[in-house]
Motif scaffolding. Structure first.
Motif, PDB file in Angstrom:
ATOM      1  N   UNK A 145     -35.645 -29.285   7.937  1.00  0.00           N
ATOM      2  CA  UNK A 145     -35.093 -29.054   6.662  1.00  0.00           C
ATOM      3  C   UNK A 145     -34.501 -27.797   6.184  1.00  0.00           C
ATOM      4  N   UNK A 146     -35.515 -27.038   6.316  1.00  0.00           N
ATOM      5  CA  UNK A 146     -35.141 -25.414   5.989  1.00  0.00           C
ATOM      6  C   UNK A 146     -34.088 -24.838   6.647  1.00  0.00           C
ATOM      7  N   UNK A 147     -33.997 -25.260   8.013  1.00  0.00           N
ATOM      8  CA  UNK A 147     -32.767 -24.903   8.676  1.00  0.00           C
ATOM      9  C   UNK A 147     -31.420 -25.375   8.366  1.00  0.00           C
ATOM     10  N   UNK A 148     -31.443 -26.596   8.042  1.00  0.00           N
ATOM     11  CA  UNK A 148     -30.232 -27.579   7.936  1.00  0.00           C
ATOM     12  C   UNK A 148     -29.958 -26.980   6.410  1.00  0.00           C
ATOM     13  N   UNK A 149     -30.864 -26.864   5.708  1.00  0.00           N
ATOM     14  CA  UNK A 149     -30.443 -26.483   3.979  1.00  0.00           C
ATOM     15  C   UNK A 149     -29.894 -25.039   4.038  1.00  0.00           C
ATOM     16  N   UNK A 150     -30.530 -24.353   4.685  1.00  0.00           N
ATOM     17  CA  UNK A 150     -29.838 -22.797   4.865  1.00  0.00           C
ATOM     18  C   UNK A 150     -28.558 -22.906   5.606  1.00  0.00           C
ATOM     19  N   UNK A 151     -28.128 -23.803   6.664  1.00  0.00           N
ATOM     20  CA  UNK A 151     -26.808 -23.788   6.945  1.00  0.00           C
ATOM     21  C   UNK A 151     -25.837 -24.451   6.184  1.00  0.00           C
ATOM     22  N   UNK A 152     -26.324 -25.431   5.155  1.00  0.00           N
ATOM     23  CA  UNK A 152     -25.344 -26.178   4.187  1.00  0.00           C
ATOM     24  C   UNK A 152     -24.849 -25.200   3.260  1.00  0.00           C
ATOM     25  N   UNK A 153     -26.094 -24.071   2.645  1.00  0.00           N
ATOM     26  CA  UNK A 153     -25.628 -23.259   1.567  1.00  0.00           C
ATOM     27  C   UNK A 153     -24.600 -22.200   2.250  1.00  0.00           C
ATOM     28  N   UNK A 154     -24.874 -21.862   3.596  1.00  0.00           N
ATOM     29  CA  UNK A 154     -23.675 -20.861   4.025  1.00  0.00           C
ATOM     30  C   UNK A 154     -22.274 -21.530   4.109  1.00  0.00           C
ATOM     31  N   UNK A 155     -22.348 -23.052   4.315  1.00  0.00           N
ATOM     32  CA  UNK A 155     -21.178 -23.449   4.495  1.00  0.00           C
ATOM     33  C   UNK A 155     -20.477 -24.182   3.120  1.00  0.00           C
ATOM     34  N   UNK A 156     -21.457 -24.213   2.243  1.00  0.00           N
ATOM     35  CA  UNK A 156     -20.729 -24.480   0.931  1.00  0.00           C
ATOM     36  C   UNK A 156     -21.395 -25.987   0.575  1.00  0.00           C
ATOM     37  N   UNK A 157     -22.019 -26.338  -0.604  1.00  0.00           N
ATOM     38  CA  UNK A 157     -22.485 -27.470  -1.070  1.00  0.00           C
ATOM     39  C   UNK A 157     -21.483 -28.192  -1.679  1.00  0.00           C
ATOM     40  N   UNK A 158     -21.249 -29.406  -1.464  1.00  0.00           N
ATOM     41  CA  UNK A 158     -19.980 -30.193  -1.656  1.00  0.00           C
ATOM     42  C   UNK A 158     -20.641 -31.238  -3.067  1.00  0.00           C
ATOM     43  N   UNK A 159     -22.176 -31.846  -2.875  1.00  0.00           N
ATOM     44  CA  UNK A 159     -22.461 -32.641  -3.704  1.00  0.00           C
ATOM     45  C   UNK A 159     -23.508 -32.115  -4.748  1.00  0.00           C
ATOM     46  N   UNK A 160     -23.047 -31.851  -6.047  1.00  0.00           N
ATOM     47  CA  UNK A 160     -23.975 -31.238  -6.734  1.00  0.00           C
ATOM     48  C   UNK A 160     -24.738 -32.211  -7.836  1.00  0.00           C
ATOM     49  N   UNK A 161     -24.129 -33.505  -7.990  1.00  0.00           N
ATOM     50  CA  UNK A 161     -24.410 -34.194  -9.055  1.00  0.00           C
ATOM     51  C   UNK A 161     -24.375 -35.694  -8.588  1.00  0.00           C
ATOM     52  N   UNK A 162     -24.908 -36.487  -9.342  1.00  0.00           N
ATOM     53  CA  UNK A 162     -24.882 -38.100  -8.779  1.00  0.00           C
ATOM     54  C   UNK A 162     -23.443 -38.732  -8.776  1.00  0.00           C
ATOM     55  N   UNK A 163     -22.777 -37.897  -9.906  1.00  0.00           N
ATOM     56  CA  UNK A 163     -21.262 -38.408  -9.917  1.00  0.00           C
ATOM     57  C   UNK A 163     -20.504 -37.996  -8.753  1.00  0.00           C
TER      58      UNK A 163
END
Length: 285
Positions: free
Chosen positions: A29-47
């Protein structure tokens, strides 16, 4: 796996695989979250998550794959929290023996606590809130174990401060402040570590920190204590994504807010980092 762990009649049996499982989940999870943050987060809300599920994006497009992978990561993160929550739920339960074993058997305890720190700071509000609430519940059990006090006063407190600094977790700030308050109030009488952690908070002014301790010690009600902590840390408390661009416009009329145009990358520097190009280093001057 979850039913087997939660209903295991003899917790010691879990020693054959649970340390490896927790280690694997934490590192993955730590690795994949770090990779996601580098690439950019798409989903910030439930909406945004709901909008993705109803979108007509081409399933073969890169954008669809990125958003889909992010959703899978969030689901996996929450599933990990789902595993831990019943074990450390409030009140007496059939999992009390398992809870005590996991907090006393260090090969498990080590990766459990590391996981809690990482889950609290990952950019998923649901996981952050639930993990922070879990930490509040087990805090007395952690502090009564002398071997864990240093971890609580350093790593766990630092992770809570990190989450508080991240505007992504603005909705979680009340429960995060509760955790920070509990750690400081419960651990400070028997250890200087919380004081030292706060003192290392950028260029923390010792005079202000000492006054903070006096004010905190004189407050008898929990609500007042939380307000003292909130006010003391307001300089590092992050704002929500929607407020990143907002500035005050002064003039003859009352102040208003407007949104600046342009691209903006939110600083990722940690609250305890010293090398700080964002100007946070002067917050407590």
């Amino acid at each position: 796996m979850r039913p087997y762990i939660l209903n295991c009649p003899t917790p010691s049996i879990l020693s054959s695989f649970l340390p490896q499982l927790l280690k694997y989940m934490d590192e993955k999870l730590s690795k994949e979250w770090n990779d996601l943050i580098k690439n950019g987060v798409h989903i910030s809300t439930l909406e945004e998550a709901s909008a993705f599920e109803q979108s007509s994006l081409d399933i073969n497009s890169n954008e669809f794959e990125e958003i889909f992978n992010e959703k899978v990561l969030r689901d996996l993160t929450r599933a990990y929290v789902d595993l831990l929550e019943p074990i450390f739920g409030s009140g007496a339960s059939k999992n009390d023996e398992l809870k005590e074993y996991m907090l006393n058997y260090m090969p498990i305890t080590e990766y459990l606590l590391k996981s809690l720190c990482h889950l609290m700071t990952c950019k998923d509000s649901v996981s952050c809130i639930r993990t922070t609430q879990l930490c509040v519940r087990i805090l007395p059990n952690l502090i009564k174990r002398e071997a864990l006090r240093e971890f609580v006063g350093k790593e766990l407190l630092s992770s809570a401060l990190q989450a508080l600094h991240d505007g992504y977790h603005k909705e979680s700030h009340p429960v995060i402040i509760s955790l920070i308050t509990d750690i400081y109030i419960d651990l400070r009488p028997i250890s200087t570590i919380p004081f030292e952690t706060f003192a290392n908070l950028l260029n923390m002014d010792y005079g202000k920190l000492q006054k903070f301790e006096v004010d905190l010690s004189q407050a008898s009600e929990l609500k007042i204590r939380k307000n003292i902590v909130k006010k003391f840390l307001e300089g590092i408390t992050g704002v929500s994504k929607g407020e990143w661009f907002k500035i005050n416009i002064t003039g003859e009329q009352k102040s208003t807010k407007r949104t600046l145009a342009g691209n903006y990358i939110k600083p990722k520097i940690g609250v305890l980092d010293v090398d700080d190009p964002t100007g946070l280093v002067d917050l407590f001057d």
